[in-house]
Design an enzyme around this catalytic site. Structure first.
Site, PDB file in Angstrom:
ATOM      1  N   CYS A 232      -3.606  68.138  44.379  1.00 42.04           N
ATOM      2  CA  CYS A 232      -3.821  69.525  44.808  1.00 42.04           C
ATOM      3  C   CYS A 232      -4.405  70.308  43.635  1.00 42.04           C
ATOM      4  CB  CYS A 232      -2.519  70.141  45.320  1.00 42.04           C
ATOM      5  SG  CYS A 232      -1.204  70.245  44.077  1.00 42.04           S
ATOM      6  N   GLN A 233      -3.984  71.557  43.456  1.00 44.27           N
ATOM      7  CA  GLN A 233      -4.502  72.376  42.363  1.00 44.27           C
ATOM      8  C   GLN A 233      -3.718  72.153  41.075  1.00 44.27           C
ATOM      9  OE1 GLN A 233      -7.180  74.153  42.371  1.00 44.27           O
ATOM     10  NE2 GLN A 233      -7.016  75.422  40.545  1.00 44.27           N
TER      11      GLN A 233
END
Length: 272
Positions: A232-233
C-alpha cells in the site's frame, strides 16, 4: 535596440519575481492551513517546537511505563525538518485525544533522542512503531500516513485477535531482485485508484482494500494456491489486506508494506 532589450529584460525579470513571490505566498497559505495544531498543554517533560509546531511528548520514563501499562502503545519518531512529520503530527494529536486511556501515543524528536533512534535502528522519518499490550513491537510504518490508516492500525491494536494471525512479510529488496531476475510475481496494490495511478510497481494490479473479495480476485485470475504480494502507501492497509486474504484461504500471501519503502531503495514505478 539596446534600450528596448533592457526594457523587455526588466519586464521579464519583474514577471519572474512576481511569480516567485506569488508562489511563496501560496505555499505559505497552504502551510498555515495544513499545519494546524491543538492548544493542548504538553505533558510533563514535553514541549512544542517553535520551528515546526510539533508536540514532542516523549520522555524515557513515561514511554517505558507505557510499555508495561497493559495498553497498546505507538511511538512516532519525527523531526522538525521533515515535511511529512509536520503533516502527521496534528493527526496524532487528534487521535491521542480520542483514544486517551485506551492507547498510549508518544512523539519523539529523532534529532534529540538519538539513543532511542539507535535502539530501534531507524533511519527513515517519520517512523511509527506499534506495540501490543505486552510491549512487543508488532508493526512498523514509515512515511506520510493518512488518518484513516492510523485509525485502522489503532483498532487492530485494540482488537488483538486480528494480530493473532501471522502473515509472512517480504522485503522490498527481495521483490525488486526477483523482478529484476525476470520472475513473474502477483503484486496487488491495495491503495485507491487515484493513488495507484500516481505511481505503482510495474506489473501490479489494483484492488483497493475495501474491494477485496472472491469475485475481484477470481476476475483477475488469482487462485488460492499461488503466492500473492500486497503493498500500500505506508504499510497499514497492506497489513490489513494480508490478513483478509489469509482468512480467505490465500496461505501464500506476503506483506511487502508500503511503496514508500520501495521508493527508498530506488524501485521502478510506472504511472497510469
Amino acid at each position: 535596440m539596446g534600450k528596448k532589450r533592457k526594457k523587455e529584460g526588466a519586464r521579464k525579470g519583474g514577471s519572474r519575481r512576481f511569480l516567485i513571490i506569488l508562489g511563496l505566498l501560496v505555499a505559505g497559505a497552504f502551510a498555515a492551513k495544513t499545519f494546524v495544531y491543538s492548544d493542548d498543554t504538553p505533558a510533563a517533560g514535553g514541549y512544542r517546537s517553535n520551528e515546526s509546531g510539533i508536540l514532542y511528548d516523549y520522555t524515557p520514563e513515561a514511554f517505558e511505563a507505557a510499555l508495561k501499562s497493559g495498553k497498546p502503545t505507538i511511538l512516532d519518531l519525527s523531526a522538525d525538518w521533515c515535511p511529512p512529520c509536520r503533516i502527521t503530527a496534528p493527526i496524532l494529536e487528534k487521535l491521542r485525544g480520542e483514544y486517551r486511556g485506551e492507547v498510549n501515543i508518544f512523539t519523539a524528536n529523532a534529532d534529540k533522542e538519538r539513543d532511542l533512534v539507535l535502539r530501534y535502528r531507524e533511519e527513515w522519518f517519520p517512523a511509527f512503531i506499534f506495540f501490543d499490550r505486552d510491549g512487543n513491537e508488532v508493526r512498523r510504518v514509515r512515511g506520510l500516513i493518512f488518518e484513516e490508516d492510523f485509525r485502522l492500525a489503532i483498532e487492530e491494536l485494540l482488537h488483538e485477535d486480528s494480530l493473532a494471525i501471522t502473515v509472512e512479510t517480504v522485503a522490498p529488496e527481495t521483490v525488486l531482485n526477483r523482478l529484476m531476475a525476470g520472475e513473474r510475481l502477483t503484486l496487488i496494490d491495495v491503495r485507491t485508484p487515484q493513488e495507484f495511478d500516481s505511481g505503482h510497481i510495474p506489473g501490479a494490479i489494483n484492488i483497493p482494500l475495501d474491494r477485496i473479495d472472491e469475485a475481484s480476485l477470481r476476475d483477475r485470475g488469482i487462485s488460492e494456491d499461488q503466492e500473492v504480494i500486497v503493498y500500500c502507501q505506508g504499510g497499514v492497509r497492506s497489513h490489513r489486506a494480508a490478513r483478509i486474504l489469509y482468512l480467505m484461504g490465500y496461505r501464500k500471501v506476503r506483506d511487502m508494506g508500503g511503496i514508500l519503502d520501495w521508493n527508498r531503495i530506488g524501485g521502478p514505478v510506472v504511472r497510469s
